[in-house]
Write an enzyme that holds these catalytic residues in place. Sequence first.
Site: not given
Ligand code: NDP
Length: 460
Positions: A125, A140, A128, A255, A179-180
Amino acid sequence: MSLYNQSVSKIEHHTQTYLDDVYKKVTERDPHEEEFHQSIHVFFNSIKSTLIKNPTYIEHNILERLVEPERTVVFQVPWVDDSGKTQVNRGFRVQFNSAIGPYKGGLRFHPTVNMSIVKFLGFQQIFKNALTNQPIGGGKGGSDFDPKGKSDQEIMRFCQSFMTELSKHIGPYKDIPAGDIGVGAREIGYLFGQYKRLRGQYEAGVLTGKGLHYGGSLGRKEATGYGVIYFVQEILKSFGLYLGGRNIVVSGSGNVSIYAMEKAIELGAKVVACSDSNGYIYDPNGINLETVKRIKEVEKKRIFEYIDHHPSATYVEGCSGIWTIPCDIALPCATQNEIDETMAQTLIKNGVKIIAEGANMPSTEEAIRILQENDIIFAPAMAVNAGGVAVSSLEMSQNSSFSSWTLDQVDTKLQRIMKSIYRSCIEAAEEHNQSGNLVVGANIAGFKRVADAMIDQGVV
Ligand code: NDP
């Protein structure tokens, strides 16, 4: 060997020894933090050429200072579940580096969260945030709490307990979480409510990703996913190509994934697969995003429900198989280490052209090496998913000036930021004779900004 070559190889040797020594210290100090070690290893390898060019970074021992967080907080989070039973989770906040601004980075609620995960995320982070050119440092946090299957009341009680301790360490000019994974608008709302109650005053700038009714920014929800696609667009444009008609596979359905899919589809691409932590769906006709949004965002159900609504689609249990689906562009947007060596080879065999990381560290070091050796364009998370934190910073600007910008204004700024990040990566890679290597470009561009600020500020 000429005298010039002798002195170059001496500097190279000195630099490599420095990198090895710092890496060794980190692994010996915290031997179990595998994900953190992985992120440092990739980072060190990619910034070596800038250390050779600028020995002052070694003279100031910048790397050893960077790999040790300025502060870590670990705390107990007790809460009462719906059956009246007391539960205990562990909370974390890692305040990694504040050379260019207050700590900024998300909170992750997931059973896999531990110090190694929080440190790898916090470390990345730092750079980034620097790449966005906004005045924000790196941090974080999170908890091993699993929001899945919990009632709204349980989530509220957990968030209130978590914030009771966290509130002692954060503030609009100190540390601004967001969030994350597992932390969306609902959790941010509960966290903000508790912070306000504890402080007895309204400090909108303490959290980002807030709801639109109480200080959130239009476009924040979409920012990371849209930013991923804006970055991919820049790559394609540099070859005179467009997104229209390309086949895309996106992992996850959270997300980042949902809004990457939304922008990709809007720009004429066909998204053929997405997943959740149980399995993936493949729809050769193109994923219907409205159905995915309803299942995941509104009903909070599992992705396999999609096939009940779309007979053309199939569902496969297990996540990694998604990378066996042929595509032009692969967007890992779920979690760390999703693409390993085998999956990288499968993607290459099936004709992938671009891999852009929406999630943090979704590719292993070995996978990155194989992709780059095979001339696949590999765009790292540090640059690709920076749109989220960039718009978080825009949310902070709006909060501090008591203003709110239109969606168009935010989106235009986001596009400009993603373009500028892409240019910074390309220029830094060229300057270090590694044209087109976006990993080297992103890491060096981010690193230099932070390292120069640290030198300016002395040993603090
Ligand atoms: P969410 O919780 O909204 O979504 C995560 C998604 O990934 C869900 O569909 C979840 O499935 C799936 N998932 C989680 N763990 C696993 C796993 N072990 N194997 C397969 N699928 C998995 O999180 P975000 O979309 O916010 O974050 C996703 C990634 O993006 C993370 O790495 C985060 O650090 C990164 N990120 C997010 C940002 C943001 O603004 N939100 C900014 C920058 C990076 P299920 O529905 O079953 O839980």
